[in-house]
Write an enzyme that holds these catalytic residues in place. Structure first.
Site, mmCIF file in Angstrom:
data_model
loop_
_atom_site.group_PDB
_atom_site.id
_atom_site.type_symbol
_atom_site.label_atom_id
_atom_site.label_comp_id
_atom_site.label_asym_id
_atom_site.label_seq_id
_atom_site.Cartn_x
_atom_site.Cartn_y
_atom_site.Cartn_z
ATOM 1 C CG ASP A 152 -81.423 -29.100 -13.893
ATOM 2 O OD1 ASP A 152 -81.322 -29.588 -12.756
ATOM 3 O OD2 ASP A 152 -80.521 -29.151 -14.742
ATOM 4 C CG HIS A 212 -73.081 -24.822 -11.389
ATOM 5 N ND1 HIS A 212 -73.491 -25.649 -10.368
ATOM 6 C CD2 HIS A 212 -72.698 -25.647 -12.395
ATOM 7 C CE1 HIS A 212 -73.351 -26.911 -10.736
ATOM 8 N NE2 HIS A 212 -72.877 -26.922 -11.972
ATOM 9 C CG LEU A 213 -67.750 -21.106 -12.760
ATOM 10 C CD1 LEU A 213 -66.490 -20.278 -12.539
ATOM 11 C CD2 LEU A 213 -68.501 -20.642 -14.002
ATOM 12 C CG ASN A 215 -67.631 -30.703 -19.207
ATOM 13 O OD1 ASN A 215 -66.607 -30.241 -19.714
ATOM 14 N ND2 ASN A 215 -68.482 -31.451 -19.897
ATOM 15 N N GLY A 216 -70.210 -28.110 -17.431
ATOM 16 C CA GLY A 216 -71.298 -27.219 -17.795
ATOM 17 C C GLY A 216 -71.235 -26.016 -16.874
#
Length: 404
Positions: A152, A212-213, A215-216
């Site tokens: 990541d 990058h939208l 829940n996180g």
């Protein structure tokens, strides 16, 4: 050539088997509640197609090995299977949270790589042990197939020191590796490459802001195709307001809450990670529910929405200065791809940046990369669907071919 992509959580395994000749998923699924009594396996054949078929099983899975064995049974089933046997799996690609500074790019998993992942457990106590469990399961069940770790944090390794260091005593960085690492890197990298293709621009000349939208939530400033800043920090808690995470706060709140509420560090961590963000303000962390509540006049839902949008707008302004000449602002992930109300609110009154979206075009749904701005606007606004599993699979093949 088939690549199995695994995202192993503490009590779950998310998986996808991808045929790399077509880059389409043969099957995908999720094993849930591993080691928690009655578990659940949701398996999809030909996912996201008109021919999709879903199988749901409920049974106990004592550990990750048991869960993955059942997945193997399903994908090789004589009637419903998508491959004849597990020997048809060429490689296994693993999503791994944190490889620190030692692992700057995706690597073939060996004892050294596992040792680094283990070393960073203190900074990724929930994810890194689970990622290791997934790797060990793959090594046991697919000994013929090499495993590759896709991190990541990898895309953000190009951040300059002035961006990734915290202004704390430098010795804390040297001894405890305290710095900003950033996350969602696999998604940001995929979106960056796809945006370059969509705009017909060389990757090494591309300057964009990726949003990058889901829940996180996280954003990245990309200059000349490389990440130069991002919103998340040493953990995914920093940055934007999220579904249940608070994002940026004054760190002095931690000792203040310890004194006033008597909370431990672990309790504060739980509050900030799981009880804050949208949920903390209005009690809901799903933006669809928040929109429904807003329509009914719920003031707290409206406040949560406005706070969420404000943070994104603030970072767009900041990153625009960092990047310089912008080629595009790009929305992706669950909210970014599907929520026209959020996109419209984020882009409202941004004339100073040359942004002006077309409301009718923005409101249309599509699974393809697309412009949502008005013709002639100075900075294009794009919606580009992400595909982290495909990015992991492509990277896995590249690593094994020595091309990463």
């Amino acid at each position: 050539m088939n690549v199995l992509v695994i995202n192993s959580g503490s009590s779950s395994i998310k998986y996808q088997l991808i045929d790399m000749t077509t880059e389409k998923a043969l099957c995908s699924g999720l094993v849930e509640r591993i080691g928690e009594g009655m578990g659940k396996l949701t398996h999809k054949i030909k996912p996201d197609t008109d021919a999709e078929e879903k199988i749901v099983l409920e049974q106990a899975f004592a550990n990750h090995v048991e869960g993955m064995k059942k997945v193997v049974d399903l994908i090789t089933d004589a009637d419903k299977g998508v491959i004849a046997d597990k020997g048809e799996i060429y490689a296994v690609g693993h999503r791994v949270l944190l490889g620190g500074e030692e692992i700057k790019q995706s690597v073939k998993i060996d004892e050294w790589a596992k040792g680094i992942i283990r070393d960073y457990i203190p900074l990724g106590p929930l994810h890194n042990p689970a990622n290791l469990a997934g790797i060990e399961v793959a090594e046991e069940l697919f000994p013929h197939a090499p495993s590759v770790g896709v991190f990541d944090t990898e895309f953000h390794q190009t951040m300059p020191k002035k961006a990734y260091l915290y202004p704390l005593p430098y010795d804390l960085y040297k001894t405890l590796r305290i710095r900003r690492y950033g996350f969602h890197g696999t998604s940001h990298r995929y979106i960056t490459k796809k945006t370059a293709e969509f705009l017909g621009k060389p990757l090494d000349e591309l300057n964009i802001i990726t949003c990058h939208l889901g829940n996180g939530c996280s954003m990245a400033a990309v200059k000349n195709g490389r990440c130069v800043d991002t919103t998340m920090g040493i953990t995914p808690l920093e940055g934007l307001m999220m579904g249940t995470r608070c994002g940026d706060i004054d760190p002095a709140l931690v000792p203040f809450l310890m004194e006033k509420k008597g909370w431990s560090g672990a309790e504060i961590d739980t509050v900030m990670n799981k009880q804050s963000g949208l949920k903390g303000i209005c009690g809901m962390n799903d933006m669809r529910d928040i929109h429904a509540a807003r329509e009914k006049g719920d003031e707290m839902a409206e406040l949560a929405f406005q706070m969420f949008v404000y943070r994104i707008r603030k970072y767009i302004g900041s990153f625009a200065v960092v990047v310089g000449k912008l080629d595009a602002i790009v929305f992706t992930a669950g909210i970014g791809e599907n929520d026209d109300l959020v996109r419209a609110a984020v882009c409202k009154d941004m004339d100073i940046l040359g942004i002006d979206i077309d409301e009718a075009v923005n409101a249309k749904r599509s699974g393809q990369a697309r412009h949502i701005g008005k013709p002639g606007q100075r900075v294009p606004v794009l919606v580009v669907p992400t595909n982290e599993e495909l990015e992991i699979a492509q990277t896995t093949v590249a690593v094994l071919n020595g091309k990463n």
